[in-house]
Design a protein around this motif. Structure first.
Motif, PDB file in Angstrom:
ATOM      1  N   TYR A 224      69.043  25.800  57.313  1.00 57.85           N
ATOM      2  CA  TYR A 224      69.461  26.621  58.456  1.00 57.85           C
ATOM      3  C   TYR A 224      70.982  26.652  58.529  1.00 57.85           C
ATOM      4  O   TYR A 224      71.656  25.644  58.316  1.00 57.85           O
ATOM      5  N   GLU A 225      71.514  27.798  58.858  1.00 59.73           N
ATOM      6  CA  GLU A 225      72.944  27.940  59.111  1.00 59.73           C
ATOM      7  C   GLU A 225      73.161  28.134  60.605  1.00 59.73           C
ATOM      8  O   GLU A 225      72.398  28.863  61.258  1.00 59.73           O
ATOM      9  N   LYS A 227      74.981  29.744  63.571  1.00 62.67           N
ATOM     10  CA  LYS A 227      75.787  30.903  63.936  1.00 62.67           C
ATOM     11  C   LYS A 227      75.748  31.083  65.445  1.00 62.67           C
ATOM     12  O   LYS A 227      74.666  31.239  66.024  1.00 62.67           O
ATOM     13  N   GLN A 230      73.494  28.776  67.289  1.00 61.69           N
ATOM     14  CA  GLN A 230      72.069  28.992  67.072  1.00 61.69           C
ATOM     15  C   GLN A 230      71.737  28.699  65.606  1.00 61.69           C
ATOM     16  O   GLN A 230      72.473  29.106  64.702  1.00 61.69           O
ATOM     17  N   ALA A 231      70.624  28.005  65.376  1.00 66.27           N
ATOM     18  CA  ALA A 231      70.198  27.699  64.020  1.00 66.27           C
ATOM     19  C   ALA A 231      69.374  28.858  63.466  1.00 66.27           C
ATOM     20  O   ALA A 231      68.307  29.178  63.990  1.00 66.27           O
ATOM     21  N   GLU A 232      69.890  29.492  62.424  1.00 65.98           N
ATOM     22  CA  GLU A 232      69.193  30.623  61.809  1.00 65.98           C
ATOM     23  C   GLU A 232      68.718  30.231  60.411  1.00 65.98           C
ATOM     24  O   GLU A 232      69.509  29.732  59.600  1.00 65.98           O
ATOM     25  N   PRO A 233      67.435  30.449  60.112  1.00 63.98           N
ATOM     26  CA  PRO A 233      66.925  30.071  58.781  1.00 63.98           C
ATOM     27  C   PRO A 233      67.574  30.901  57.683  1.00 63.98           C
ATOM     28  O   PRO A 233      67.811  32.091  57.840  1.00 63.98           O
ATOM     29  N   VAL A 234      67.883  30.244  56.575  1.00 63.11           N
ATOM     30  CA  VAL A 234      68.437  30.928  55.409  1.00 63.11           C
ATOM     31  C   VAL A 234      67.354  30.960  54.343  1.00 63.11           C
ATOM     32  O   VAL A 234      66.850  29.920  53.916  1.00 63.11           O
ATOM     33  N   GLU A 387      67.879  22.731  68.018  1.00 63.83           N
ATOM     34  CA  GLU A 387      68.497  23.117  69.296  1.00 63.83           C
ATOM     35  C   GLU A 387      69.757  22.304  69.595  1.00 63.83           C
ATOM     36  O   GLU A 387      70.806  22.866  69.925  1.00 63.83           O
ATOM     37  N   ALA A 390      72.832  21.949  66.780  1.00 66.74           N
ATOM     38  CA  ALA A 390      73.561  23.193  66.541  1.00 66.74           C
ATOM     39  C   ALA A 390      74.968  23.140  67.125  1.00 66.74           C
ATOM     40  O   ALA A 390      75.848  23.908  66.721  1.00 66.74           O
TER      41      ALA A 390
END
Length: 796
Positions: A224-225, A227, A230-234, A387, A390
């Motif tokens: 996850y990155e 941004k 917020q943790a967004e899956p890569v 959560e 981050a």
């Protein structure tokens, strides 16, 4: 000859009564035509360490027929044999058990069963009546798995979850006993054909390995990155791409949260001042030292003077963080902000395959600290990590193997001169197992001890077995309270502890401090389940713990307990912390004011005022008054004038001396003042040797005026610190001679001080027998065990 402790029964059928709750006797009718077998029951640390495969191989070697199985009390073996063969077989097991096992009891009984066609491992018995087996700690990756990890021809090359019967997660993933895959979080991963074949192959190292898996069928990594917080899956195509992304992030100075065995770790480049500074700012940890992960021992030796003993521990199945001496504190290799002003580094080597891959790829030391905000417990739930981390991490690496029990890394140090092992934090790799030679099985045999607060643990006694939980941190923190209850309920359910009116009566134990969360929780449980609650004084629990650990219960009347720490609620309503116990007597360091509640523990300057106020016969020197503003000074004097709460705390005395010598007036983490004072003393002794005789000691008090005179005479802080440490030893010696004691036992957080421990050994060994903690930390982590030991010794 059968060794002591082995019981051989000539019963014609069934098992002795005390084992019936674990392995019930067969309900088969007696048939004289059916051959006799011998049943062997082994208790202790005998599950999750390859014990059944070991027995299987041994039985095959002996050409025996029968079965071996896990049960709620340990391991049960049944063999078709005469009495001599059965006892000889048992003796060989006891003489050469698996390296990581620890057998605490054994029984061999005679029964009547059907003939066995061969020897096999059978399904574990899941008896609902009683559970008393010891739980196995998580085990660091073994060398065989490490070799496979780098083997280009091995199907598990660079597999982040490689394990075998000798290593891998245990305590962190178990849901209930007996230890089988179905009772762990590995149940969600069905073994592929290749793994299943290994599991069923008696010649394979993974024969009956409950954590067996591979790239085809095992857990997976997820990246996850962060941004905008917020943790967004890569979405990366392969696991190898994720591992490559980790290296790239760390190389670019980013902070990566990685899911480990017991929870999330925060990693960053330990050679980058900028990366470490960012981590400190985001984690709200201004000065407390970080642990450093090195890729291998060779790299570690480049920066530190790691001893052979320290190296052996770093590479052991425990694989803790170990405090080691730096070669040069000003060395550019490690960022100064990693351990500001300190001569030691807390270091570790990769203990899991995932950390091994990350560290090996990066090839530089990494900061590896608990995934949390300072003063909060380690985060172990995936959603919570996504959560809450981050706000700290730039990337988060998680996986889909669930963690049941959170654990920080264990922390251990050795004293410089005598290499005395001192456990600072007892957690991953050590908990929950503890080996105590003798447990007094007083009625009731089931107890839960709720421990203390700042260094919280709980302890469960179930019959003759004791399990002490991992470190849970400060229970003043709400999240720590939640984790404490989570772990407590988990173990309570595993051991099927019975309440009043059922098979056994449970007793609850707690500290006397009325404000501790642990005490309130114990009271809540006692009322909910209608079971008795007993409260034990804090320092008496410390004393009981070190006595029990050294098997001194029967000789306790001849032992002087030297129990020194920061705070503990006393039976007189005062704050104890400089205690001596001997033959029902209590002696203590003279009382001085305990001011401004918890603020005093965080501001050593307040302790310097309080100690001077209590003991000095001179006018107040400017070096104390100048530490306060006019408003603070007015308030402090007013508070002292009306204050009635006193303390005997040696911990606060350390704070006072650290402030008086100009080392620190306000701390940013617990124990900082004492750590700096110890650093100064160590530097003096390293330069000048340990043959020291100057002391501030006189008539059971420290001559505070003499210490201030040394400060005003501009003597080196290192010399004053050395003199102070030596004075503490002379105070112990004076008190021991005063009461006539020849045996001394030490407990309390003050005895995590390696310089003090060395000085005690140097100066007191010739005239006294000395006893320290061996498996437990000297700090409040041992309180829960001490509460049980105290009640058992009292026969209550």
């Amino acid at each position: 000859m059968i060794k002591p402790g082995i019981s051989v029964s000539e019963d014609t059928l069934g098992y002795p009564n005390e084992l019936e709750t674990c392995w019930p006797a067969s309900d088969q009718k007696i048939n004289k035509d059916v051959e006799t077998v011998y049943s062997i029951t082994l208790t202790g640390l005998v599950q999750a360490i390859g014990f059944r495969p070991f027995v299987y191989q041994l039985a095959k070697k002996w050409n025996l027929k029968g079965t071996v199985t896990n049960g709620p009390c340990g391991v049960n073996i049944q063999i078709l044999a005469d009495r001599k063969i059965a006892t000889d077989f048992l003796e060989e097991i006891l003489s050469n058990p698996p390296a990581l096992s620890r057998i605490t009891g054994s029984k061999i009984v005679k029964g009547i069963f059907n003939k066995f066609k061969n020897f096999e491992i059978i399904e574990s018995e899941n008896n609902e009546i009683s559970v008393s087996a010891l739980l196995t700690p998580d085990l660091a990756m073994c060398e065989q798995c490490r070799r496979e990890l780098y083997d280009n021809s091995n199907r598990r090359q660079r597999y982040p979850f490689i394990t075998c019967t000798h290593c891998g997660p245990r305590y962190s993933i178990i849901q209930k006993l007996p230890y089988d895959r179905v009772n762990t979080t590995m149940q969600e991963f069905a073994m592929c054909i290749a793994c299943r074949n290994e599991f069923n192959d008696p010649e394979n190292r993974r024969f009956y390995s409950q954590t067996n898996s591979c790239k085809t069928c095992g857990p997976e990594l997820f990246w996850y990155e962060i941004k905008k917080a917020q943790a967004e899956p890569v979405l990366l195509v392969s696991q190898e791409e994720i591992l490559s992304a980790i290296k790239s992030a760390l190389t670019n100075g980013k902070i990566v949260a990685v899911k480990g065995i017991g929870g999330y770790l925060l990693l960053c480049d330990a050679t980058s001042e900028n990366a470490v500074a960012i981590l400190r700012e985001r984690k709200h940890r201004p000065a407390k030292p970080f642990a450093v992960l090195y890729p291998d021992l060779k790299k570690l030796r480049e920066d530190t003077l790691v001893t052979d003993l320290e190296a052996k521990l770093l590479q052991s199945p425990v694989s803790p963080v170990v405090l080691v001496k730096r070669k040069d504190r000003n060395s550019p290799t490690i960022a100064e902000s990693v351990a500001p002003g300190l001569d030691q580094l807390g270091v570790m080597l990769p203990y899991s395959p995932l950390l091994e891959i990350i560290a090996s790829d990066f090839q530089k030391p990494l900061v590896a600290t608990s995934g949390n905000v300072s003063d909060s417990p380690i985060i172990f739930q995936d959603q919570k990590a996504l959560e809450e981390l981050a706000d700290i991490a730039d990337f988060i690496l998680t996986n889909n193997r669930k963690i049941i029990t959170p654990q920080d890394d264990s922390v251990i140090r050795f004293s410089a001169l005598h290499q005395k092992k001192i456990i600072l934090r007892r957690s991953r790799g050590l908990s929950p197992d503890i080996h105590i030679t003798k447990i007094t099985n007083s009625f009731p045999a089931q107890k839960i001890a709720f421990g203390a607060s700042a260094k919280s643990t709980f302890c469960i006694q179930n019959g003759n077995e004791v399990n002490i939980s991992q470190y849970h941190g400060n229970l003043a923190n709400y999240d720590a309270q939640q984790d404490f209850e989570h772990s407590l309920n988990h173990l309570k359910n595993i051991f099927k502890l019975a309440y009043s009116g059922e098979q056994h009566t449970l007793t609850l134990l707690a500290d006397m401090h009325p404000a501790y969360f642990s005490t309130h929780l114990a009271k809540e449980y006692a009322e909910k389940y209608d079971v008795p609650l007993r409260k034990i004084q804090h320092h008496k629990a410390h004393f009981a713990a070190v006595l029990a650990e050294n098997d001194l219960d029967d000789d306790s009347g001849n032992v002087l307990g030297v129990i020194w720490d920061g705070t503990g609620y006393g039976t007189d309503g005062m704050i104890w912390g400089g205690e001596f116990f001997y033959k029902n007597q209590r002696l203590h360091f003279p009382y001085f004011h305990s001011l401004l509640n918890y603020k005093m523990a965080k501001e050593p300057r307040i302790s310097s005022f309080s100690v001077f106020y209590a003991f000095s016969k001179q006018p107040l020197p400017a070096l104390i008054k100048d530490k306060f503003t006019h408003t603070e000074w007015t308030y402090l004097n007013k508070a002292a004038g009306i204050n009635t709460l006193k303390t005997s705390s040696i911990g606060r005395l350390f704070d006072a001396v650290a402030s008086l010598t100009g080392l620190i007036d306000k701390t940013s983490y617990e124990g900082e003042a004492a750590l700096l004072l110890e650093r100064e003393a160590q530097r003096y002794f390293e330069t000048n040797g340990y043959d020291f005789s100057a002391s501030y000691f006189d008539k059971a008090e420290f001559l505070i005026d003499a210490l201030i005179s040394d400060v005003q005479a501009k003597k080196e802080s290192s010399e004053i610190a050395a003199k102070f440490h030596y004075s503490l030893v002379k105070f112990i010696e004076y008190t021991a001679k005063k009461v006539g004691a020849k045996k001394l036992a030490f407990s309390g957080g003050v005895f995590q001080n390696a310089v003090l421990v060395d000085l005690v050994i140097i100066n007191l060994t010739n005239n006294f027998e000395l006893y320290f903690h061996k498996q437990l930390s000297a700090n409040d982590e041992n309180i829960s065990f001490g509460q049980i030991a105290y009640i058992n010794a009292a026969g209550i």
